[in-house]
Design a protein around this motif. Sequence first.
Motif, mmCIF file in Angstrom:
data_model
loop_
_atom_site.group_PDB
_atom_site.id
_atom_site.type_symbol
_atom_site.label_atom_id
_atom_site.label_comp_id
_atom_site.label_asym_id
_atom_site.label_seq_id
_atom_site.Cartn_x
_atom_site.Cartn_y
_atom_site.Cartn_z
ATOM 1 N N TYR A 1 -27.337 28.007 -6.665
ATOM 2 C CA TYR A 1 -25.918 27.940 -6.318
ATOM 3 C C TYR A 1 -25.301 26.725 -6.995
ATOM 4 O O TYR A 1 -25.988 25.737 -7.296
ATOM 5 C CB TYR A 1 -25.711 27.889 -4.805
ATOM 6 C CG TYR A 1 -26.244 26.655 -4.122
ATOM 7 C CD1 TYR A 1 -25.491 25.491 -4.048
ATOM 8 C CD2 TYR A 1 -27.511 26.654 -3.531
ATOM 9 C CE1 TYR A 1 -25.980 24.359 -3.422
ATOM 10 C CE2 TYR A 1 -28.008 25.531 -2.903
ATOM 11 C CZ TYR A 1 -27.231 24.388 -2.850
ATOM 12 O OH TYR A 1 -27.712 23.271 -2.224
ATOM 13 N N PHE B 1 -22.720 31.334 -7.737
ATOM 14 C CA PHE B 1 -24.153 31.631 -7.744
ATOM 15 C C PHE B 1 -24.543 32.207 -9.091
ATOM 16 O O PHE B 1 -23.809 33.027 -9.671
ATOM 17 C CB PHE B 1 -24.487 32.633 -6.629
ATOM 18 C CG PHE B 1 -25.915 32.565 -6.165
ATOM 19 C CD1 PHE B 1 -26.338 31.551 -5.321
ATOM 20 C CD2 PHE B 1 -26.848 33.506 -6.573
ATOM 21 C CE1 PHE B 1 -27.649 31.481 -4.887
ATOM 22 C CE2 PHE B 1 -28.158 33.451 -6.144
ATOM 23 C CZ PHE B 1 -28.562 32.432 -5.294
ATOM 24 N N PRO C 1 -21.819 33.385 -2.801
ATOM 25 C CA PRO C 1 -22.366 33.377 -1.441
ATOM 26 C C PRO C 1 -21.237 33.483 -0.416
ATOM 27 O O PRO C 1 -20.191 32.847 -0.574
ATOM 28 C CB PRO C 1 -23.066 32.015 -1.356
ATOM 29 C CG PRO C 1 -23.304 31.606 -2.771
ATOM 30 C CD PRO C 1 -22.169 32.165 -3.558
#
Length: 414
Positions: free
Chosen positions: A197, A213, A230
């Motif tokens: 991430y 991500f 995310p």
Amino acid sequence: MDHSSSTLPLVKKKNSIMGVELKSQIKRRKTREEYEQYDGMTEFMAFEILTRLPVKSLVKCKSVCRSWRSLISDPVFIAAHLKRSGENPQLIIVAFSPKLPRRGFDMYTYEERKKRARFLFGEDFVSFQEHTFLPQHCNGLVLLNTMKQLVVCNPSTKELVALPSDKRGDVTWILEFKYTASLGYVEGINLYKVARYIYRYLNYHLNTYDLGFEVLTLGFDTSWRIAEDPPYPTGSRVCPRSVGEVIYFIIDNSLHQGPPKAFLCFNLRDEKFRVVDPPYQCPIDYDNMSIVNLEGNPCFVHQSQDRRKCKMWISRDFIEHVWIPTFSFDLLQPPRLLVPLAFRHGKLLLEMHDKVHRLEYYDPKSKVFDPVVCIAEDLAFYNKQKCGYYFFHEKAPFAVVNFVESLVPIIPKS
């Protein structure tokens, strides 16, 4: 003159010649069949014997002949050797040297009975900046996470590859997010992927952020691919962990204070996120919980705020995540770091770090802790290049990693 009687010897002679040729053909066919059967048996025996050898010996065996080189390089053989290696897991200790003139790492195979560690692999990377630690292991490959670089190595084959460093979030680098990436394996399609991430923007005061991500498939991608964002924030204090083809991330409670109070999992097969609920009635405390890979199963670890009580749950599936209570114990000296490593002889092997970095066994029957070794003080490290055995000072950073020997290539041969 009787012509019929005169021709009989010729017919007999012809039949005799045909019989000899027929017998000869049968003999040659039998010899060929026996040879093919013998050759197949030889290959089978070579396969069975070679899969039982350590990688160091197999590297030498590649030079014996072309057929062995071809066999040892075959993906089927590599998979079979990895399966056998998995039956005898090891521990490796990674020691890092963050100071000049030598900035790099050394890996040592841990030998518990002899209380020593034998040098396995080491590398200098002066240009990579300081190491931020927690190496992660998957099928013999080890991911090393540094400030500005991700490195994957196979300590058994001495292969090392630095991954592309482009597109990394500026905020992630400035805030020194230590643990952003993890390495996993997608079974069936035989792919190894690294996922991470990146924070493109972050404001803790306003609880606002821009989180992305990325995924990179080893041996196929030359740059990071952007995956879906995310759904909830994660952070650097809890390391993402891979179990098979699933990577787990703890949701950052400081950035996300509402429900769900849980964690995320990212499936490397379909590259999608899912929210996973924690064990029932388990208090969610971002700073005191983690997920680890305990012998192929996700293990949820929770410590009380004073770190004197520890509870663990294990899930046997990767879909419903039904959590089974496994261990619960009290700690007289609450450690700063507690990581369950493996089961040995009916006991749980733990990595602990407070004033000293050590390994201990916990016996669930007697509920007694049994100290194994203090890494810096009790463990003798053997490195032929450094003239034999020596001891580290306690300030040297260590990491203990579950490990299996393998021939798995970082970049598959085309």
